[in-house]
Design a protein around this motif. Structure first.
Motif, PDB file in Angstrom:
ATOM      1  N   LEU A 174       0.856  -1.192   0.000  1.00 16.98           N
ATOM      2  CA  LEU A 174       0.000   0.000   0.000  1.00 16.98           C
ATOM      3  C   LEU A 174       0.885   1.232   0.000  1.00 16.98           C
ATOM      4  CD1 LEU A 174      -2.954   0.901   0.202  1.00 16.98           C
ATOM      5  CD2 LEU A 174      -2.686   0.967   2.676  1.00 16.98           C
ATOM      6  N   LEU A 175       0.659   2.056  -0.989  1.00 17.37           N
ATOM      7  CA  LEU A 175       1.422   3.300  -1.070  1.00 17.37           C
ATOM      8  C   LEU A 175       0.468   4.487  -1.000  1.00 17.37           C
ATOM      9  CD1 LEU A 175       3.884   2.672  -4.045  1.00 17.37           C
ATOM     10  CD2 LEU A 175       4.404   2.607  -1.621  1.00 17.37           C
ATOM     11  N   ASP A 176       0.857   5.598  -0.306  1.00 15.64           N
ATOM     12  CA  ASP A 176       0.030   6.801  -0.396  1.00 15.64           C
ATOM     13  C   ASP A 176       0.873   7.990  -0.759  1.00 15.64           C
ATOM     14  OD1 ASP A 176      -0.396   6.946   3.182  1.00 15.64           O
ATOM     15  OD2 ASP A 176       0.061   5.267   1.900  1.00 15.64           O
ATOM     16  N   VAL A 177       0.131   8.895  -1.383  1.00 12.12           N
ATOM     17  CA  VAL A 177       0.728  10.210  -1.718  1.00 12.12           C
ATOM     18  C   VAL A 177      -0.324  11.290  -1.421  1.00 12.12           C
ATOM     19  CG1 VAL A 177       2.308   9.429  -3.487  1.00 12.12           C
ATOM     20  CG2 VAL A 177      -0.021  10.034  -4.108  1.00 12.12           C
ATOM     21  N   LEU A 178       0.148  12.469  -1.064  1.00 16.16           N
ATOM     22  CA  LEU A 178      -0.739  13.617  -0.841  1.00 16.16           C
ATOM     23  C   LEU A 178      -0.582  14.555  -2.006  1.00 16.16           C
ATOM     24  CD1 LEU A 178      -0.074  14.367   2.938  1.00 16.16           C
ATOM     25  CD2 LEU A 178      -2.081  13.288   1.939  1.00 16.16           C
ATOM     26  N   GLU A 179      -1.704  15.063  -2.429  1.00 17.37           N
ATOM     27  CA  GLU A 179      -1.666  16.062  -3.502  1.00 17.37           C
ATOM     28  C   GLU A 179      -2.544  17.250  -3.100  1.00 17.37           C
ATOM     29  OE1 GLU A 179       0.261  15.802  -6.087  1.00 17.37           O
ATOM     30  OE2 GLU A 179       0.790  13.663  -5.978  1.00 17.37           O
ATOM     31  N   GLN A 180      -2.073  18.402  -3.402  1.00 17.46           N
ATOM     32  CA  GLN A 180      -2.841  19.624  -3.104  1.00 17.46           C
ATOM     33  C   GLN A 180      -2.802  20.526  -4.309  1.00 17.46           C
ATOM     34  OE1 GLN A 180      -2.381  21.277   0.829  1.00 17.46           O
ATOM     35  NE2 GLN A 180      -2.476  23.342  -0.023  1.00 17.46           N
ATOM     36  N   GLY A 181      -3.958  21.223  -4.502  1.00 19.63           N
ATOM     37  CA  GLY A 181      -3.968  22.135  -5.642  1.00 19.63           C
ATOM     38  C   GLY A 181      -5.085  23.141  -5.523  1.00 19.63           C
ATOM     39  N   GLU A 182      -5.001  24.172  -6.336  1.00 23.45           N
ATOM     40  CA  GLU A 182      -6.017  25.214  -6.358  1.00 23.45           C
ATOM     41  C   GLU A 182      -6.401  25.451  -7.783  1.00 23.45           C
ATOM     42  OE1 GLU A 182      -5.113  28.804  -4.061  1.00 23.45           O
ATOM     43  OE2 GLU A 182      -6.326  29.889  -5.559  1.00 23.45           O
ATOM     44  N   LYS A 183      -7.674  25.751  -7.907  1.00 23.57           N
ATOM     45  CA  LYS A 183      -8.146  25.977  -9.268  1.00 23.57           C
ATOM     46  C   LYS A 183      -9.247  27.031  -9.209  1.00 23.57           C
ATOM     47  CE  LYS A 183      -8.779  23.311 -13.387  1.00 23.57           C
ATOM     48  NZ  LYS A 183      -7.401  23.442 -13.839  1.00 23.57           N
ATOM     49  N   SER A 184      -9.327  27.860 -10.204  1.00 19.48           N
ATOM     50  CA  SER A 184     -10.389  28.885 -10.291  1.00 19.48           C
ATOM     51  C   SER A 184     -11.268  28.603 -11.458  1.00 19.48           C
ATOM     52  CB  SER A 184      -9.776  30.266 -10.489  1.00 19.48           C
ATOM     53  OG  SER A 184      -8.905  30.572  -9.453  1.00 19.48           O
ATOM     54  N   ALA A 185     -12.459  29.163 -11.380  1.00 19.02           N
ATOM     55  CA  ALA A 185     -13.396  28.984 -12.483  1.00 19.02           C
ATOM     56  C   ALA A 185     -14.378  30.156 -12.475  1.00 19.02           C
ATOM     57  CB  ALA A 185     -14.138  27.677 -12.331  1.00 19.02           C
ATOM     58  N   PRO A 186     -14.867  30.548 -13.602  1.00 21.82           N
ATOM     59  CA  PRO A 186     -15.898  31.600 -13.645  1.00 21.82           C
ATOM     60  C   PRO A 186     -17.212  31.034 -13.172  1.00 21.82           C
ATOM     61  CG  PRO A 186     -15.463  30.772 -15.843  1.00 21.82           C
ATOM     62  CD  PRO A 186     -14.525  30.072 -14.935  1.00 21.82           C
ATOM     63  N   THR A 187     -18.053  31.918 -12.589  1.00 27.82           N
ATOM     64  CA  THR A 187     -19.357  31.435 -12.143  1.00 27.82           C
ATOM     65  C   THR A 187     -20.326  31.473 -13.298  1.00 27.82           C
ATOM     66  OG1 THR A 187     -19.945  33.700 -11.491  1.00 27.82           O
ATOM     67  CG2 THR A 187     -19.049  32.234  -9.776  1.00 27.82           C
ATOM     68  N   THR A 188     -21.279  30.617 -13.157  1.00 28.76           N
ATOM     69  CA  THR A 188     -22.278  30.572 -14.227  1.00 28.76           C
ATOM     70  C   THR A 188     -23.667  30.909 -13.712  1.00 28.76           C
ATOM     71  OG1 THR A 188     -22.705  28.236 -13.819  1.00 28.76           O
ATOM     72  CG2 THR A 188     -20.995  28.763 -15.442  1.00 28.76           C
ATOM     73  N   GLY A 189     -23.785  31.049 -12.388  1.00 29.50           N
ATOM     74  CA  GLY A 189     -25.114  31.322 -11.829  1.00 29.50           C
ATOM     75  C   GLY A 189     -25.521  32.771 -12.035  1.00 29.50           C
ATOM     76  N   LYS A 190     -26.814  33.046 -12.218  1.00 33.13           N
ATOM     77  CA  LYS A 190     -27.323  34.408 -12.364  1.00 33.13           C
ATOM     78  C   LYS A 190     -28.408  34.600 -11.350  1.00 33.13           C
ATOM     79  CE  LYS A 190     -26.106  35.140 -17.199  1.00 33.13           C
ATOM     80  NZ  LYS A 190     -24.761  35.199 -16.871  1.00 33.13           N
ATOM     81  N   GLU A 191     -28.352  35.726 -10.733  1.00 32.52           N
ATOM     82  CA  GLU A 191     -29.358  36.028  -9.731  1.00 32.52           C
ATOM     83  C   GLU A 191     -29.877  37.437  -9.960  1.00 32.52           C
ATOM     84  OE1 GLU A 191     -28.970  33.859  -5.537  1.00 32.52           O
ATOM     85  OE2 GLU A 191     -28.558  36.027  -5.418  1.00 32.52           O
ATOM     86  N   GLU A 192     -31.183  37.649  -9.676  1.00 33.33           N
ATOM     87  CA  GLU A 192     -31.740  39.008  -9.785  1.00 33.33           C
ATOM     88  C   GLU A 192     -31.669  39.641  -8.407  1.00 33.33           C
ATOM     89  OE1 GLU A 192     -35.004  38.796 -13.380  1.00 33.33           O
ATOM     90  OE2 GLU A 192     -35.626  38.274 -11.349  1.00 33.33           O
ATOM     91  N   LYS A 193     -31.086  40.793  -8.363  1.00 29.27           N
ATOM     92  CA  LYS A 193     -30.961  41.483  -7.081  1.00 29.27           C
ATOM     93  C   LYS A 193     -31.603  42.844  -7.211  1.00 29.27           C
ATOM     94  CE  LYS A 193     -27.855  39.889  -3.945  1.00 29.27           C
ATOM     95  NZ  LYS A 193     -26.794  39.311  -3.418  1.00 29.27           N
ATOM     96  N   GLY A 194     -32.243  43.385  -6.114  1.00 31.39           N
ATOM     97  CA  GLY A 194     -32.835  44.729  -6.150  1.00 31.39           C
ATOM     98  C   GLY A 194     -33.512  45.060  -4.856  1.00 31.39           C
ATOM     99  N   GLU A 195     -34.368  46.052  -4.996  1.00 30.57           N
ATOM    100  CA  GLU A 195     -35.106  46.482  -3.812  1.00 30.57           C
ATOM    101  C   GLU A 195     -36.568  46.399  -4.124  1.00 30.57           C
ATOM    102  OE1 GLU A 195     -31.750  47.110  -1.542  1.00 30.57           O
ATOM    103  OE2 GLU A 195     -33.831  47.273  -0.874  1.00 30.57           O
ATOM    104  N   LYS A 196     -37.283  46.224  -3.059  1.00 31.58           N
ATOM    105  CA  LYS A 196     -38.751  46.265  -3.230  1.00 31.58           C
ATOM    106  C   LYS A 196     -39.250  47.691  -3.067  1.00 31.58           C
ATOM    107  CE  LYS A 196     -39.463  41.581  -1.601  1.00 31.58           C
ATOM    108  NZ  LYS A 196     -39.997  40.702  -0.560  1.00 31.58           N
ATOM    109  N   ALA A 197     -40.194  47.987  -3.844  1.00 31.91           N
ATOM    110  CA  ALA A 197     -40.807  49.313  -3.724  1.00 31.91           C
ATOM    111  C   ALA A 197     -41.579  49.385  -2.417  1.00 31.91           C
ATOM    112  CB  ALA A 197     -41.728  49.567  -4.921  1.00 31.91           C
ATOM    113  N   ARG A 198     -41.569  50.610  -1.865  1.00 28.00           N
ATOM    114  CA  ARG A 198     -42.305  50.842  -0.582  1.00 28.00           C
ATOM    115  C   ARG A 198     -43.191  52.057  -0.747  1.00 28.00           C
ATOM    116  NH1 ARG A 198     -38.069  48.144   2.505  1.00 28.00           N
ATOM    117  NH2 ARG A 198     -39.160  47.128   4.196  1.00 28.00           N
TER     118      ARG A 198
END
Lengths: 505, 370
Positions: A174-198
């Protein structure tokens, strides 16, 4: 008296007769080279003739042959005196037995014959030994084989130190190795943001009862064309009933009603500018008839706005993780592979991964155009020795080989099929379950020594026949060295001069 | 006979003519034969012993077309050793049929035994072994379980017996002979043993059945008398006694005190009864002691044949020397039975053969050539 050269036997006899008149015995010297006197008969005749006259002749040979004749004459006389026994089995014809071989053995003829026989025997022996020792034969047997296919489930475990045939267990590393890494990605989610009229609305109660409405009661914009927007009471409200006042003239009684009313704050149900309704907009209340209840804003609503923003979705996170995980796993696999030695085998499916740490830069639904993931994984691989596996399989295969058959080493093909990793929860135990399919061929057991014994010294044709009669023998080819002619074409008489080569068809 | 055709390994083509030589101790006789259309005697000549060239020349003078180069020689008794050998085999498997191989093996055994016996006998007789060369062999009989049979192959039995005649000569004699012939431009084509040839010729001449022919043959030559013991048509053995016709010539020369040549003439005249009676009486007296000596020689030679239980009761005188009539008379009167096993007094007859032997020899060659 000496025999003169060239004298005839008769003349000599005449002289002897003369001598015998005066002497009872005459000595006669002779050499056997003079032909008439070189034989026993002449001596016998002279002797007998002398005896007939009452005398005797004493022969003296002056050379070896003559002396031999004299000795033979004396020997024969002795034999006659002693009485020799004639032999035979047919009247008149006897085949005399050789009574004395010594004189024969002493003869030049015998000596020449002996030398010839010795030389001939030596030559024959040499040729015989050469034919015995030198010839070589190569017997090539092509054997029909039968295929053998077997499947086995083998466990490769780090806890196993040796092959365990009973448990079908082989050692694994049995052999083990550790690997670490970082990765970025653009988001694909869209959300509507605003205020409610009062804003505020005045609710008019045209009923005779008090009306109470809770916070959150829905007020719906009355419009024929426009969207029926909805608003919500921000607070609860209790509306007094309407007041009626009568002004009567005799001619008419006019009742004037005055609704009960209250002004309350409302908030748009959703965000967006469309909720910024103008003043004097009217609303139904809680879905009730506007004859009874009616709301109206004295001022325009405001504050309502809406805009679309990028957010991190769960899917984004999942995808990013998958990609980074894949990368790290690949790297881990390569690292594990680089650490194998010898015939150690690391199957793809023998590597498993655990995620140790994962950290996203943004949570799901968080507004951001790009996000990143930091991942740390542990890769573990189970390695096993291919040779060890094959050895165990070969041992297991033996149990499946029919009697009188042998495994053909040439065609042993082991296919490793499904490989699964067994892990016990809560413990470090891990093992590799290998499903191996073995294809092999079995050939009939060929007892080479027995074969050699059966064909020693026999003709080529007979050997061919015998070998072709063996079970599963497809063809036989016999090569003789040196290539001897005719009846000498025989297999060697010494087993180790025969080479048996078994080939599988 | 040593088949000339067996010698012709490289030259199977038989010659049209050949010479047959009788190299006697006193006279050399040469016979010319043709093989063109059967056997034909074309001519003969003689010369003193040892003068082969003279004999060939004399033949050539008689027949100008003599072109023979091959010569057959009949080897005299003094250089021949003949014997009949019988071997009886007890067969391990009596039911098994006798095959050709078994018969061949038997023959081989017989020839080996014969050579061994001949070697032993010649060693004793001559004081030194002969370098034996087989010159002739032939079958006398086969017997299966004691029954005579022409051919045992295909029969079964417990015992297989065969008797073979063999004639040997000195190897060195053959070499010397070949050299003598080569010197005359001749080639030794084949040899035959005179004793066996004499027997065959007698059987043919007397029209006897071979298997019934038992006799003692006395071939009286010049210097020698060949004593040939025959049983069943086969030569059982032969001895060469160095007392021949010339001994009687010497006796006459010594007794009458005349030259040898004259003694020879008188002897011939006496033999042909062409001489006056008184001379004939004197000659008879003179010949008496020679005859007695000769008879002692005959008796001694017969006694030299070992193992004979009973001698044949027939004595045949032949050869040039047999012309002397006193030989027959003296022999008939001699008490051979005194020391030798004769069942009865042997009858003596004279059968001159002259050139007949050579003709028989030539006929054998012709048969072999077929």
């Amino acid at each position: 008296m000496k025999v003169e050269e060239g004298i005839s036997v008769y003349k000599l006899w005449q002289r002897l007769r003369e001598s015998l008149r005066t002497s009872r015995e005459v000595v006669l010297e002779f050499s056997a080279e003079d032909l008439p006197f070189g034989n026993l008969l002449t001596l016998k005749v002279l002797r007998n003739a002398a005896q007939n006259l009452g005398g005797g002749i004493n022969f003296k040979g002056t050379n070896e042959r003559a002396q031999t004749l004299v000795a033979n004459l004396k020997g024969e006389s002795q034999e006659v005196a002693e009485g020799s026994e004639p032999l035979g089995f047919r009247e008149g014809i006897d085949v005399g037995k050789i009574t004395s071989l010594t004189s024969f053995v002493a003869s030049p003829r015998f000596r020449r014959a002996t030398i010839f026989v010795i030389l001939a025997s030596l030559a024959t022996l040499i040729i015989f030994l050469a034919l015995l020792v030198l010839p070589k034969a190569r017997v090539i047997l092509v054997i029909d084989s039968e295929s053998l296919v077997q499947s086995y489930e083998i466990i490769a475990s780090p806890s196993a130190k040796v092959i365990d045939k009973e448990k079908r267990l082989i050692p694994a590393v049995l052999l083990d190795v550790l690997e670490q890494g970082e990765k970025s990605a653009p988001t694909t989610g869209k959300e509507e943001k605003g205020e409610k009229a009062r804003g505020e609305v005045t609710i008019y109660n045209w009923t005779d009862e008090e009306q109470t409405f809770d916070a959150g009661t829905v007020l719906t914009f009355i419009s024929i064309e426009a969207e029926k927007l909805r608003f919500l009471l921000e607070d609860a409200v209790t509306l007094p009933p309407q007041e009626a006042s009568v002004s009567a003239t005799p001619e008419e009684r006019i009742t004037t009603y005055k609704p009960g009313k209250k002004t309350v704050a409302v908030i748009a149900e959703e965000i967006g500018e469309k909720y910024n309704l103008e003043a004097q907009s009217q609303f139904s209340v809680a879905g009730l008839s506007t004859d009874d209840l009616l709301a109206q804003n004295e001022k325009s609503f405001s504050g309502g706005k809406k805009e679309e923003v990028q957010v991190v979705t769960a899917e984004d996170q999942r995808r990013l993780k998958a990609r980074l995980e894949e990368e790290l796993q690949r790297k881990a696999h390569e690292d594990l592979l680089s650490r194998t030695v010898g015939d150690q085998k690391l199957l793809d499916s023998a590597v498993f991964f655990d995620v140790l740490e994962e950290a996203y830069s943004h949570q799901a639904d968080e507004e951001t155009e790009e996000f990143s993931l930091t991942l740390k994984i542990k890769a573990r691989g189970l390695l096993y020795s291919e040779e060890t596996l094959n050895n165990l399989i070969a041992e297991l295969l033996k149990e499946n080989i029919p009697e009188d058959y042998n495994l053909s080493d040439e065609d042993l093909v082991t296919e490793v099929g499904a490989v699964t990793i067994e892990r016990s929860e809560g413990s470090d135990h891990v093992a590799l379950k290998i499903f191996a399919k073995v294809r092999s061929a079995v050939v009939p057991t060929i007892d080479q020594d027995k074969i050699k014994e059966s064909i020693l010294g026999i003709t080529l044709i007979e050997a061919q026949k015998r070998l072709e009669a063996l079970p599963n023998v497809a063809s036989v080819r016999i090569e003789l060295l040196p290539p001897l002619p005719g009846s000498l074409r025989r297999l060697p008489r010494i087993a180790n001069r025969i080479e048996v080569v078994v080939k599988r068809r | 006979m040593l088949n000339p055709f067996s010698l012709l390994k490289k030259e199977p083509k038989r010659p049209e003519r050949f010479l047959a030589l009788d190299l006697g101790t006193v006279t050399t006789k040469v016979f010319l034969f043709s093989l063109k259309d059967g056997v034909e005697l074309l001519g003969s000549a003689s010369s003193p012993a040892g003068d082969l060239a003279g004999a060939v020349r004399a033949l050539g003078e008689k027949d100008a077309t003599t072109t023979a180069r091959e010569a057959i020689v009949a080897i005299g008794g003094e250089f021949s050793w003949c014997l009949t050998t019988t071997v009886r085999l007890n067969r391990r498997h009596p039911q098994k049929l006798i095959g050709a191989a078994e018969v061949a093996e038997l023959k081989e055994k017989i020839l080996q035994t014969a050579e061994l016996t001949a070697a032993q006998q010649t060693e004793k007789f001559f004081g030194d072994g002969w370098d034996l060369e087989l010159v002739d062999d032939y079958l006398l009989y086969f017997k299966v379980d004691g029954q005579l049979t022409e051919n045992p192959v295909g029969q079964s039995g417990s015992t297989l017996e065969a008797a073979f005649f063999t004639a040997f000569t000195l190897g060195s004699y053959l070499e010397s002979l070949s050299r003598q012939l080569n010197a005359q431009g001749l080639r030794l084509w084949g040899v035959s043993a005179l004793p066996s040839l004499t027997v065959k010729t007698l059987i043919k001449n007397l029209q006897e059945k071979k298997e019934d022919f038992d006799a003692i043959i006395l071939d009286v030559g010049g210097e020698t008398t060949d004593i040939i013991l025959v049983f069943g048509g086969g030569v059982w053995g032969n001895r060469s006694l160095y007392i021949g016709g010339h001994a009687f010539t010497e006796a006459l020369s010594l007794g009458l005190n005349i030259a040898t040549s004259e003694a020879e003439e008188r002897k011939r005249a006496y033999s042909s009864a062409g001489i006056a009676t008184e001379q004939s009486v004197r000659i008879k007296e003179v010949l008496d002691s020679a005859l007695k000596f000769w008879l002692v020689g005959i008796e001694t030679a017969l006694a030299d044949f070992e193992g004979v239980k009973v001698f044949p009761e027939r004595i045949i005188l032949t050869g040039g020397g047999s012309a002397l009539p006193d030989l027959k008379t003296a022999l008939a009167a001699y008490p051979l039975r005194r020391a030798l096993p004769f069942a009865d007094i042997p009858a003596v007859e004279v059968v001159p053969l002259e050139s007949l032997r050579m003709e028989v020899l030539a006929a054998e060659i012709w048969e072999d050539a077929q």
